[in-house]
Design a protein around this motif. Sequence first.
Motif, short mmCIF file in Angstrom:
data_model
loop_
_atom_site.label_atom_id
_atom_site.label_comp_id
_atom_site.label_asym_id
_atom_site.label_seq_id
_atom_site.Cartn_x
_atom_site.Cartn_y
_atom_site.Cartn_z
N TYR A 1 -2.55 -9.22 -0.04
CA TYR A 1 -2.52 -7.83 0.42
C TYR A 1 -3.92 -7.37 0.82
CZ TYR A 1 2.00 -8.08 -1.92
OH TYR A 1 3.26 -8.47 -2.31
N GLY B 1 -5.97 -3.54 1.72
CA GLY B 1 -5.93 -2.09 1.81
C GLY B 1 -6.82 -1.58 2.92
N ARG C 1 -1.47 -6.61 -5.69
CA ARG C 1 -1.26 -5.42 -4.84
C ARG C 1 -2.00 -4.20 -5.38
NH1 ARG C 1 4.64 -3.09 -2.82
NH2 ARG C 1 3.96 -0.93 -2.46
N LYS C 2 -2.14 -4.12 -6.69
CA LYS C 2 -2.85 -2.98 -7.28
C LYS C 2 -4.30 -2.94 -6.81
CE LYS C 2 -0.05 -2.86 -11.52
NZ LYS C 2 -0.08 -3.02 -13.00
N GLU D 1 -4.36 -1.53 -3.24
CA GLU D 1 -4.02 -0.11 -3.17
C GLU D 1 -5.22 0.79 -3.43
OE1 GLU D 1 -0.81 0.34 -5.90
OE2 GLU D 1 0.72 -0.37 -4.49
N ARG D 2 -6.34 0.25 -3.95
CA ARG D 2 -7.54 1.04 -4.23
C ARG D 2 -8.43 1.21 -3.01
NH1 ARG D 2 -9.72 -0.44 -10.23
NH2 ARG D 2 -7.72 -0.40 -11.32
N TYR D 3 -8.10 0.50 -1.93
CA TYR D 3 -8.98 0.48 -0.77
C TYR D 3 -8.33 1.16 0.43
CZ TYR D 3 -12.02 -2.66 -3.31
OH TYR D 3 -12.87 -3.18 -4.24
N ALA E 1 -5.99 9.16 -0.79
CA ALA E 1 -4.94 8.16 -1.00
C ALA E 1 -3.82 8.30 0.01
CB ALA E 1 -4.39 8.28 -2.43
N ARG F 1 -4.08 5.85 3.00
CA ARG F 1 -4.22 4.42 2.72
C ARG F 1 -2.96 3.65 3.11
NH1 ARG F 1 -6.93 4.95 -3.28
NH2 ARG F 1 -9.08 5.35 -2.60
N VAL G 1 -1.32 -0.45 2.83
CA VAL G 1 -1.44 -1.79 2.25
C VAL G 1 -0.68 -2.77 3.14
CG1 VAL G 1 -1.01 -3.27 0.26
CG2 VAL G 1 -1.67 -0.87 -0.09
N LYS H 1 0.83 -6.42 4.01
CA LYS H 1 1.28 -7.65 3.38
C LYS H 1 0.92 -8.81 4.31
CE LYS H 1 5.36 -9.92 1.41
NZ LYS H 1 6.83 -9.82 1.17
N LYS I 1 2.81 -0.72 1.88
CA LYS I 1 2.72 0.69 1.49
C LYS I 1 2.04 1.46 2.61
CE LYS I 1 1.00 3.73 -2.19
NZ LYS I 1 0.23 3.79 -3.46
#
Length: 485
Positions: A298, A300, A332-333, A336-338, A344, A347, A349, A351, A414
């Motif tokens: 993933y 971000g 994936r977590k 998700e921070r980037y 947020a 953002r 994500v 795949k 996401k």
Amino acid sequence: MSVQFSGWEVVDDGACFPGVTLAPAQTPQNKGIYKMFHGTSVASARAIIAGGFQPSSGGMLGKGVYMSRDVKKASNYPHLSISSNRVILELRVRVGRVKRIDKDNHPLQYTWSSQGYNTAWVPPKSGMKSVPSGLEEDCVFDPKRVTVVGIAKAPTTAIEKELQQLLDKSSKQPKGKAGHHKDVCPLCKRKTQQGAHHIKQKCWKCGQDICILMSKHFCQRKRFYVIPKFSILKQLTAKRRHSAFSDCLFLSQVLILSERVRMSLQFFGWEVTYDDDSPRLELGASQEPKDRGVYTMYHGTTVANARLIIANGFQQSTKGMLGNGVYVSRDRKKAERYPLNINAADRVVLKLHVRVGRVKRIDKDNHPMQYTWSTQGYDTAWVPPNCGMKAVPSGLEEDCVFDPSRITVVDIAKAPNADLEPLKQLVANSLRKPTVAAGSGAAAADCSLCNRKLQRNSAHVKQKCWGCGQNICTLMTKHVCPVRI
């Protein structure tokens, strides 16, 4: 002479053979698979069964996993622990290349693993001061060579039952989409893995059903030997009447003396696995990626950058904790921070499918190859989770891929609600995008035989198969000749 290929038998260092029980004083053979034991606490036993062994950072034989073929030795561990908290795990160990360490201050006592050995073996009653019990001991450098197969001893029946259930659960294959466990292949007797179906076909010699993962197959047909020169056969037959030649020697003389003898293996098809056609594998964040593997990861980014990446591919980052490359993660977590320091709600994500190529593990600050791995022949740098690097305060898994062309966006994991479907459509369009021939402005045609896109200045070579006469393309990944009985 034409030697017909009629089956095979494979012997490897894999864990497909049952572990052999050796007496403690017997010398282990290189590449052997043996039953051993490991003493630990109840809590550690749960962790080992769930996540595998972790190498000890030190000991009388240096770094590795310590165990013994002598269950009495294992029953003494852990030291300073009460017996009601001790568990003995039964193991199956692929020892690989073994080094015997049988005296104090042995020149390879701590460096055997760096000299090409996989296991160090201390025989019983060797007189080493660090083994006052005199019992047999082993140290295996790579934890992946060790598999827990049973519970040899537990403090209570309840704990033994609990650990056995954990072991049974960990050994089960992943479930399929329908919620049922994968079947066992009726031909090779191996369990089918998720996303890796067994290929079954007819044997090109005898017509029997075979699986390409079978380790042994013999055709039930007679072999014929063709001797081109009858005069040679006649001469040797006369010679054989007056001497003690065996049948085998007689045949070998026929083959050696004939000038026309040629060994010809009949080739009836092939199947090729390319690095970019390998099945996509799902790994846990702590599992080490294999060289040339293809994994789901993933990335971000922002909505605007996601559109650019889908349209034109990734661009290398010019700076970062691992130097130049594209930063991605199997977790994936983490993705998700980037990007950091943005809302947020903006953002996305992505795949990805990533062909990792050759992988270098970077697991500590100031690693000697932290910024130079790409110049040393590696394609991907991998930072395992919880490795303690200051540059990764989250402790989450991270990867850096040097060549952006190794990464393909395959879906949107996401995105903001308003952008999710448009971005998914962009991904779908990019995956369907045909290769355009130079100057033509139109999509290049597919090769009618291999179904691959025709590339510029790369004509596909077509010819007759030398086994069955069918038209083939040299870029076909699979061709099986019709069976002729």
